[in-house]
Design a protein around this motif. Structure first.
Motif, PDB file in Angstrom:
ATOM      1  N   ASN A  53       0.854  -1.202   0.000  1.00 58.41           N
ATOM      2  CA  ASN A  53       0.000   0.000   0.000  1.00 58.41           C
ATOM      3  C   ASN A  53       0.890   1.252   0.000  1.00 58.41           C
ATOM      4  OD1 ASN A  53       0.484   0.749   2.940  1.00 58.41           O
ATOM      5  ND2 ASN A  53      -0.472  -1.260   3.191  1.00 58.41           N
ATOM      6  N   GLY A  54       0.266   2.401  -0.113  1.00 59.59           N
ATOM      7  CA  GLY A  54       1.020   3.655  -0.189  1.00 59.59           C
ATOM      8  C   GLY A  54       1.733   3.984   1.113  1.00 59.59           C
ATOM      9  N   THR A  55       1.127   3.601   2.224  1.00 58.73           N
ATOM     10  CA  THR A  55       1.735   3.865   3.530  1.00 58.73           C
ATOM     11  C   THR A  55       3.015   3.043   3.701  1.00 58.73           C
ATOM     12  OG1 THR A  55      -0.478   4.256   4.386  1.00 58.73           O
ATOM     13  CG2 THR A  55       1.247   3.912   6.014  1.00 58.73           C
ATOM     14  N   ALA A  56       2.965   1.781   3.260  1.00 60.64           N
ATOM     15  CA  ALA A  56       4.160   0.927   3.285  1.00 60.64           C
ATOM     16  C   ALA A  56       5.239   1.528   2.387  1.00 60.64           C
ATOM     17  CB  ALA A  56       3.807  -0.486   2.824  1.00 60.64           C
ATOM     18  N   GLU A 156       8.845  12.445  -2.823  1.00 61.22           N
ATOM     19  CA  GLU A 156       7.574  12.951  -3.336  1.00 61.22           C
ATOM     20  C   GLU A 156       6.453  11.973  -2.961  1.00 61.22           C
ATOM     21  OE1 GLU A 156       7.809  14.606  -7.545  1.00 61.22           O
ATOM     22  OE2 GLU A 156       9.701  13.526  -7.395  1.00 61.22           O
ATOM     23  N   ASP A 157       5.472  12.450  -2.206  1.00 60.71           N
ATOM     24  CA  ASP A 157       4.251  11.680  -1.986  1.00 60.71           C
ATOM     25  C   ASP A 157       3.329  12.021  -3.154  1.00 60.71           C
ATOM     26  OD1 ASP A 157       1.728  10.770  -1.347  1.00 60.71           O
ATOM     27  OD2 ASP A 157       1.896  11.202   0.799  1.00 60.71           O
ATOM     28  N   ALA A 158       3.334  11.127  -4.150  1.00 58.60           N
ATOM     29  CA  ALA A 158       2.570  11.379  -5.374  1.00 58.60           C
ATOM     30  C   ALA A 158       1.313  10.513  -5.418  1.00 58.60           C
ATOM     31  CB  ALA A 158       3.449  11.123  -6.592  1.00 58.60           C
ATOM     32  N   CYS A 159       0.750  10.231  -4.241  1.00 56.76           N
ATOM     33  CA  CYS A 159      -0.470   9.412  -4.175  1.00 56.76           C
ATOM     34  C   CYS A 159      -1.608  10.047  -4.971  1.00 56.76           C
ATOM     35  CB  CYS A 159      -0.894   9.200  -2.730  1.00 56.76           C
ATOM     36  SG  CYS A 159       0.186   8.050  -1.872  1.00 56.76           S
ATOM     37  N   HIS A 160      -1.573  11.379  -5.132  1.00 59.09           N
ATOM     38  CA  HIS A 160      -2.616  12.059  -5.910  1.00 59.09           C
ATOM     39  C   HIS A 160      -2.159  12.315  -7.338  1.00 59.09           C
ATOM     40  CE1 HIS A 160      -4.378  14.161  -2.046  1.00 59.09           C
ATOM     41  NE2 HIS A 160      -4.208  12.861  -1.901  1.00 59.09           N
ATOM     42  N   ALA A 161      -0.883  12.081  -7.616  1.00 62.53           N
ATOM     43  CA  ALA A 161      -0.281  12.696  -8.799  1.00 62.53           C
ATOM     44  C   ALA A 161       0.232  11.703  -9.838  1.00 62.53           C
ATOM     45  CB  ALA A 161       0.847  13.632  -8.371  1.00 62.53           C
ATOM     46  N   TYR A 182       3.605   6.124  -4.718  1.00 62.94           N
ATOM     47  CA  TYR A 182       2.211   6.122  -5.169  1.00 62.94           C
ATOM     48  C   TYR A 182       1.366   5.194  -4.298  1.00 62.94           C
ATOM     49  CZ  TYR A 182       4.324   7.890  -9.461  1.00 62.94           C
ATOM     50  OH  TYR A 182       5.032   8.618 -10.369  1.00 62.94           O
ATOM     51  N   SER A 183       0.052   5.434  -4.329  1.00 62.70           N
ATOM     52  CA  SER A 183      -0.919   4.517  -3.733  1.00 62.70           C
ATOM     53  C   SER A 183      -1.886   4.078  -4.822  1.00 62.70           C
ATOM     54  CB  SER A 183      -1.702   5.219  -2.620  1.00 62.70           C
ATOM     55  OG  SER A 183      -2.885   4.487  -2.318  1.00 62.70           O
ATOM     56  N   PHE A 184      -2.329   2.830  -4.719  1.00 64.34           N
ATOM     57  CA  PHE A 184      -3.316   2.330  -5.679  1.00 64.34           C
ATOM     58  C   PHE A 184      -4.605   1.924  -4.968  1.00 64.34           C
ATOM     59  CE2 PHE A 184       0.976   1.034  -7.359  1.00 64.34           C
ATOM     60  CZ  PHE A 184       1.120   2.147  -8.187  1.00 64.34           C
ATOM     61  N   VAL A 187      -9.746   4.871  -4.475  1.00 63.29           N
ATOM     62  CA  VAL A 187     -10.073   6.263  -4.821  1.00 63.29           C
ATOM     63  C   VAL A 187      -8.966   6.942  -5.638  1.00 63.29           C
ATOM     64  CG1 VAL A 187     -11.623   6.649  -2.865  1.00 63.29           C
ATOM     65  CG2 VAL A 187      -9.208   7.307  -2.681  1.00 63.29           C
ATOM     66  N   LYS A 188      -7.790   6.323  -5.710  1.00 61.30           N
ATOM     67  CA  LYS A 188      -6.659   6.966  -6.410  1.00 61.30           C
ATOM     68  C   LYS A 188      -6.798   6.816  -7.937  1.00 61.30           C
ATOM     69  CE  LYS A 188      -5.438   7.960  -2.350  1.00 61.30           C
ATOM     70  NZ  LYS A 188      -4.419   7.557  -1.422  1.00 61.30           N
ATOM     71  N   ASN A 189      -5.789   7.316  -8.679  1.00 65.02           N
ATOM     72  CA  ASN A 189      -5.969   7.422 -10.130  1.00 65.02           C
ATOM     73  C   ASN A 189      -5.961   6.090 -10.872  1.00 65.02           C
ATOM     74  OD1 ASN A 189      -6.238  10.078  -9.617  1.00 65.02           O
ATOM     75  ND2 ASN A 189      -4.320  10.730 -10.536  1.00 65.02           N
TER      76      ASN A 189
HETATM   77  C1  LIG Z   1      -3.874   7.582  -0.027  1.00 68.90           C
HETATM   78  C2  LIG Z   1      -2.730   8.371   0.446  1.00 68.90           C
HETATM   79  C3  LIG Z   1      -1.702   7.796   1.214  1.00 68.90           C
HETATM   80  C4  LIG Z   1      -1.752   6.387   1.730  1.00 68.90           C
HETATM   81  O1  LIG Z   1      -1.929   5.413   0.778  1.00 68.90           O
HETATM   82  P1  LIG Z   1      -2.530   3.987   1.215  1.00 68.90           P
HETATM   83  O2  LIG Z   1      -2.389   3.167  -0.026  1.00 68.90           O
HETATM   84  O3  LIG Z   1      -3.961   4.215   1.586  1.00 68.90           O
HETATM   85  O4  LIG Z   1      -1.733   3.468   2.334  1.00 68.90           O
HETATM   86  C5  LIG Z   1      -0.619   8.598   1.561  1.00 68.90           C
HETATM   87  N1  LIG Z   1      -0.545   9.881   1.199  1.00 68.90           N
HETATM   88  C6  LIG Z   1      -1.526  10.478   0.478  1.00 68.90           C
HETATM   89  C7  LIG Z   1      -1.372  11.915   0.088  1.00 68.90           C
HETATM   90  C8  LIG Z   1      -2.650   9.745   0.099  1.00 68.90           C
HETATM   91  O5  LIG Z   1      -3.628  10.349  -0.588  1.00 68.90           O
END
Ligand SMILES: *Cc1c(COP(=O)(O)O)cnc(C)c1O
Length: 388
Positions: A53-56, A156-161, A182-184, A187-189
């Protein structure tokens, strides 16, 4: 309820998952490397490491950069809590940089001010985690200059990008950062159910990240520094985790990634329509830097008016009661009880707090149709005009 965001899954995606279920490997098979290669190619990075996941991804990124107890890590207060929890996992000292009210990303001016003070007090950060909020890229070139002058690293936290560009290059090319994550989440892209990834151009970091996602174990004799006695042999050389993604998820990811351009095109068209049609003096629209494009992960407007009847909170509940699934992104991280216990207070980051009072995320997802978007636009304008 029209949701603020949702995944788009096609028959092709379903088939890709079913194919894995019928194959020999549900995890640690060939699909993970395939997904990593497609992702790296898509964003223009040398290496991609897919994780659970994105947090990991954030946790491993900090670990790979050797963040430890007493190191200082900064980020933006307008993000999901995971953007800074990764530093807390490693017992680092944390702090925030207030936002630029126009882009809602961390302000480069505020960053520079804070760095000047930190240099005097000998409290310079080792790492800055920048968040491309809503998909709008941060001012990476200026941040890069500061990072070189003051000697901090950048994630870069590109979870939105995923799908955003900066100076004509994909976010993820890591021109101005060590690592990009990135996160998948659905709700992400793009989605893999749960899932995330780290991309980098640094081979050493990529090798370390691959070990760390699987217990710190290696089967590579070069990494061990001696020949292996047999094929059974492996060594644990770092303290790692089980942060692996499955082949089932990776197959979904590869299939989803093929549609990323189409998703971004649809998101961009919806955002453009909001910008053109939601014309009201009480509505402040999002802004993107002129040399960049947003992947439009979310569309956040701010409700600003002298009229005491026009308030975000009231509008939020009125929209929800009309089946419009609005959200608020985000409660400033430092205002959560856990962070208050760490010593943060109301008033610490006034621009972030002011943004939070007025912000409202309105629905945007690739399959949103004309009818639903018109309903959102008309309902919003009606509610605002009734009070005017
Ligand atoms: C979703 C998100 C995370 C965490 O991602 P997960 O896959 O839910 O662990 C971290 N940072 C931002 C900005 C996010 O939107």
């Amino acid at each position: 309820m029209i949701p603020y965001g949702r995944q788009e899954i096609t028959e092709e995606d379903i088939q890709a998952v079913v194919n894995v279920l019928r194959s020999d490997y549900l995890t640690q098979g060939p699909c993970i490397e395939q997904f990593e290669q497609s992702l790296a190619q898509k964003v223009g990075a040398e290496h991609a490491i897919a994780v659970s996941n994105g947090t990991a991804a954030l946790h491993l990124a900090c670990l790979a950069l050797d963040i430890q107890e007493k190191d200082i890590v900064w980020t933006s207060p307008i993000s999901f809590v995971a953007s800074i929890n990764c530093a807390l996992y490693l017992k680092a000292s944390i702090d925030f940089v207030d936002i630029d009210p126009l882009t809602r990303n961390l302000s480069v001016d505020a960053l520079e001010e804070k760095l000047k003070k930190a240099k005097i007090t000998n409290r310079l950060p080792k790492l800055l985690i920048v968040v491309h909020f809503s998909g709008a890229p941060c001012e990476m070139e200026s941040i890069d200059k500061l990072s070189k002058y003051y000697g901090f690293k950048v994630i870069e936290d590109a979870c939105h990008a995923l799908g955003s560009t900066y100076q004509g290059k994909s976010i993820g090319q890591c021109c101005f950062s060590e690592l990009c994550i990135y996160s998948f989440h659905p709700v992400k892209n793009i989605t893999t159910g749960e899932g995330g990834a780290i991309v980098t151009n640094d081979y050493k970091l990529s090798a370390k990240l691959k070990r760390l996602r699987s217990h710190g174990i290696t089967r590579n004799s070069i990494e061990m520094g001696h020949p292996i006695p047999g094929e059974w042999y492996y060594e644990m050389i770092d303290l790692g985790y089980n942060y692996r993604i499955t082949d089932i998820q990776a197959a979904l990811g590869t299939s989803q990634l093929k549609k990323l351009d189409d998703f971004i095109q649809k998101r961009t068209a919806l955002a453009q329509k909001y910008l053109e049609r939601l014309k009201h003096p009480a509505i402040q629209h999002p802004n993107t830097l002129h040399h960049s494009t947003s992947a439009w992960h979310i569309y956040v407007i701010e409700i600003k008016s002298e009229n005491p009847l026009i308030k975000r909170d009231l509008l939020f509940s009125q929209l929800r009661s009309r089946n419009i699934g609005v959200q608020v992104h985000y409660i400033p991280i430092h205002l959560h009880p856990y962070f208050k216990k760490l010593g943060f207070n109301q008033g610490d980051f006034p621009l972030a707090e002011n943004y939070y009072k007025n912000a409202i995320t309105i629905p945007l997802y690739p399959r949103m149709d004309q009818k639903n978007q018109d309903y959102v636009i008309n309902t919003l304008l009606d509610l605002l005009d009734k009070k005017a």
